[in-house]
Design a protein around this motif. Structure first.
Motif, PDB file in Angstrom:
ATOM      1  N   UNK A   1       0.826  -1.200   0.000  1.00 44.16           N
ATOM      2  CA  UNK A   1       0.000   0.000   0.000  1.00 44.16           C
ATOM      3  C   UNK A   1       0.864   1.254   0.000  1.00 44.16           C
ATOM      4  N   UNK A   2       1.978   1.218   0.735  1.00 46.14           N
ATOM      5  CA  UNK A   2       2.849   2.394   0.839  1.00 46.14           C
ATOM      6  C   UNK A   2       3.945   2.337  -0.224  1.00 46.14           C
ATOM      7  N   UNK A   3       3.552   2.391  -1.461  1.00 42.51           N
ATOM      8  CA  UNK A   3       4.507   2.405  -2.576  1.00 42.51           C
ATOM      9  C   UNK A   3       4.428   3.745  -3.282  1.00 42.51           C
ATOM     10  N   UNK A   4       5.476   4.554  -3.150  1.00 40.72           N
ATOM     11  CA  UNK A   4       5.484   5.856  -3.821  1.00 40.72           C
ATOM     12  C   UNK A   4       5.391   5.691  -5.324  1.00 40.72           C
ATOM     13  N   UNK A   5       5.980   4.622  -5.858  1.00 40.53           N
ATOM     14  CA  UNK A   5       5.944   4.384  -7.299  1.00 40.53           C
ATOM     15  C   UNK A   5       4.507   4.231  -7.793  1.00 40.53           C
ATOM     16  N   UNK A   6       3.668   3.570  -7.001  1.00 39.05           N
ATOM     17  CA  UNK A   6       2.274   3.378  -7.394  1.00 39.05           C
ATOM     18  C   UNK A   6       1.553   4.711  -7.524  1.00 39.05           C
ATOM     19  N   UNK A   7       1.702   5.579  -6.526  1.00 37.06           N
ATOM     20  CA  UNK A   7       0.954   6.835  -6.531  1.00 37.06           C
ATOM     21  C   UNK A   7       1.498   7.814  -7.569  1.00 37.06           C
ATOM     22  N   UNK A   8       2.801   7.752  -7.828  1.00 36.67           N
ATOM     23  CA  UNK A   8       3.362   8.580  -8.899  1.00 36.67           C
ATOM     24  C   UNK A   8       2.858   8.085 -10.253  1.00 36.67           C
ATOM     25  N   UNK A   9       2.889   6.781 -10.467  1.00 34.86           N
ATOM     26  CA  UNK A   9       2.428   6.211 -11.734  1.00 34.86           C
ATOM     27  C   UNK A   9       0.955   6.527 -11.975  1.00 34.86           C
ATOM     28  N   UNK A  10       0.119   6.336 -10.956  1.00 33.20           N
ATOM     29  CA  UNK A  10      -1.294   6.617 -11.103  1.00 33.20           C
ATOM     30  C   UNK A  10      -1.545   8.114 -11.267  1.00 33.20           C
ATOM     31  N   UNK A  11      -0.736   8.933 -10.585  1.00 34.18           N
ATOM     32  CA  UNK A  11      -0.866  10.376 -10.751  1.00 34.18           C
ATOM     33  C   UNK A  11      -0.539  10.816 -12.164  1.00 34.18           C
ATOM     34  N   UNK A  12       0.492  10.240 -12.758  1.00 35.98           N
ATOM     35  CA  UNK A  12       0.849  10.575 -14.137  1.00 35.98           C
ATOM     36  C   UNK A  12      -0.248  10.136 -15.107  1.00 35.98           C
ATOM     37  N   UNK A  13      -0.878   9.002 -14.821  1.00 36.31           N
ATOM     38  CA  UNK A  13      -1.996   8.559 -15.658  1.00 36.31           C
ATOM     39  C   UNK A  13      -3.150   9.544 -15.583  1.00 36.31           C
ATOM     40  N   UNK A  14      -3.445  10.026 -14.377  1.00 36.92           N
ATOM     41  CA  UNK A  14      -4.505  11.020 -14.210  1.00 36.92           C
ATOM     42  C   UNK A  14      -4.154  12.313 -14.938  1.00 36.92           C
ATOM     43  N   UNK A  15      -2.883  12.696 -14.893  1.00 37.34           N
ATOM     44  CA  UNK A  15      -2.431  13.894 -15.615  1.00 37.34           C
ATOM     45  C   UNK A  15      -2.632  13.729 -17.115  1.00 37.34           C
ATOM     46  N   UNK A  16      -2.288  12.543 -17.627  1.00 41.64           N
ATOM     47  CA  UNK A  16      -2.450  12.289 -19.061  1.00 41.64           C
ATOM     48  C   UNK A  16      -3.909  12.441 -19.473  1.00 41.64           C
ATOM     49  N   UNK A  17      -4.815  11.917 -18.668  1.00 41.54           N
ATOM     50  CA  UNK A  17      -6.229  12.046 -19.017  1.00 41.54           C
ATOM     51  C   UNK A  17      -6.682  13.505 -18.949  1.00 41.54           C
ATOM     52  N   UNK A  18      -6.237  14.224 -17.941  1.00 41.26           N
ATOM     53  CA  UNK A  18      -6.650  15.625 -17.810  1.00 41.26           C
ATOM     54  C   UNK A  18      -6.151  16.450 -18.993  1.00 41.26           C
ATOM     55  N   UNK A  19      -4.913  16.211 -19.405  1.00 42.54           N
ATOM     56  CA  UNK A  19      -4.359  16.924 -20.555  1.00 42.54           C
ATOM     57  C   UNK A  19      -5.136  16.581 -21.819  1.00 42.54           C
ATOM     58  N   UNK A  20      -5.442  15.293 -21.997  1.00 39.43           N
ATOM     59  CA  UNK A  20      -6.192  14.868 -23.172  1.00 39.43           C
ATOM     60  C   UNK A  20      -7.589  15.482 -23.184  1.00 39.43           C
TER      61      UNK A  20
END
Length: 428
Positions: A380-399
């Motif tokens: 649950x405490x994986x910084x990589x997970x939240x960064x990866x998911x955050x970048x995915x959310x950014x990609x959708x917002x930009x699109x």
């Protein structure tokens, strides 16, 4: 300097601090440069990014963007973790876990508020690819110089800090391969950057092999298959995927394939049986405390209460979804699924964008592979997970911003709507 210039400068500082944080996730400089340890570079850069983002928002009197339903679900998930101190089997551990989870939530929200253009998205992803060179080098060096006493289980490579676990080394490096391949396949990438990405792919593959992580291998295979199927130039993508697979088959040691074959005889493998016991513990916790679990971070401390007699060693849940069920119950799982599903779906939706689709396809493949890995190694405490998911959310917002601007900027030619649309690089 005017107020507008000050706020814009804060936004730029926040972005570069965030980019540095993405690279530091993989470089871990404090572990090999002891003088940096007191500075805690990752915490420093992430805190600076969040602080500058907040100041910029206040300077412009702009509300914080919470990323809709999935962002609210993440906040609810973190809030539930904090509240679970009241019923936890170990309140002190739960308090620590909840605070760390709140930090990761802050990083996620900083990402979706700062990474608002295609260029910024590509730079943060590129920083992760470059940073992974250090991680891969560390894992490979540990393997080549290691002994049965220093390697995990006598033969599995690892590195330092979060990468001291071979499974986490493998799954965090598996994120990099689809991203680096996406940069490689993009014709606008310069030759020097392509060379760096190619090196990152090769080193990551070698490092993953040396970890002997079965979950990492399966996750990477799924990720690359998804990337190849969704890429627009499928023939080139398939050929690239085949080349990577052939390289793995040719250069992976025989012992790597022998360990992966033990999936079929898991009852004879101590590591695999540890997972089976962990899943049994989760089942018993769920029957006893179905709604709210034993408290965030409390899984291993609840082990003696729920494990079968023969399971004398306490393990982590080895599955992120079962870990959530055990620690925060079905209520927590609902919040987590809304968050994770929303972010993953966002990446796949953004794959159709003409501006960020090429990178969103890499992100969606990385996310799918990472979630597959999480079926075997849940953290649950994986910084990589939240960064990866955050970048995915950014990609959708930009699109989505691109689609919105194209719809309102449709030019008029001689009283008729033109067929070509004009987009923008900026998200709302």
């Amino acid at each position: 300097m005017g107020v507008g210039e000050t706020t814009e400068r804060r936004d730029v500082v926040a972005f570069y601090a965030l980019t540095a944080f993405a690279a530091l996730l993989y470089m871990v400089p404090q572990a090999w440069i002891p003088a940096l340890a007191p500075l805690r570079p990752a915490l420093l850069t992430s805190g600076l990014a969040a602080g500058m983002m907040a100041l910029r928002r206040m300077g412009r009197a702009e509300p914080l963007y919470f990323d809709g339903v999935r962002g609210v679900a993440l906040l609810a998930f973190s809030g539930l973790a904090l509240a679970s101190m009241t019923w936890s089997v170990n309140p002190e551990v739960t308090r620590y876990t909840a605070i760390e989870l709140l930090k990761l939530t802050a990083i996620y929200l900083t990402l979706v508020n700062v990474v608002t253009t295609p260029k910024r998205l590509a730079l943060v992803c590129g920083a992760m690819v470059l940073g992974s060179l250090v991680t891969s080098h560390g894992v490979i060096t540990t393997y080549l110089t290691g002994t049965p006493e220093t390697l995990v289980e006598g033969y599995r490579a690892h590195w330092i800090e979060v990468y001291a676990d071979p499974n986490r080394s493998a799954m965090n490096l598996a994120i990099i391969v689809p991203l680096a391949v996406a940069f490689l396949a993009r014709k606008e990438s310069g030759w020097l950057w392509r060379a760096a990405c190619a090196l990152a792919v090769v080193l990551a593959l070698v490092a993953i092999v040396f970890t002997y992580s079965r979950g990492g291998f399966i996750g990477l295979s799924v990720a690359m298959a998804i990337w190849a199927m969704r890429e627009q130039k499928k023939l080139r993508s398939v050929l690239l995927g085949v080349a990577l697979a052939l390289g793995l088959v040719m250069f992976a040691p025989k012992s790597f394939w022998q360990r992966n074959e033990t999936v079929a005889t898991f009852h004879e493998d101590a590591s695999a049986m540890g997972r089976v016991y962990a899943w049994q513990v989760t089942s018993r916790i769920s029957l006893d405390k179905p709604l709210l679990g034993v408290g965030a971070g409390g899984f291993r401390f609840a082990w003696p209460l729920y494990a079968p007699p023969e399971a004398t060693r306490a393990y982590v849940a080895h599955n992120i979804f079962l870990d959530v069920i055990g620690e925060l119950g079905w209520v927590g799982l609902l919040f987590f699924l809304v968050f994770a599903g929303g972010a993953t779906g966002g990446a796949f939706a953004a794959s159709r964008s003409t501006q960020v689709g090429w990178l969103a396809r890499g992100l969606s493949a990385s996310m799918a592979g990472y979630l597959i890995c999480d079926l075997f190694s849940g953290y649950i405490l994986s910084a990589h997970l939240y960064v990866l998911f955050g970048l995915a959310a950014c990609a959708q917002r930009i699109a989505q911003a691109q689609e919105a601007e194209e719809s309102v900027k449709l030019p008029v030619v001689k009283g008729q709507l033109a067929t070509s649309w004009e987009g923008s690089n900026h998200a709302a």
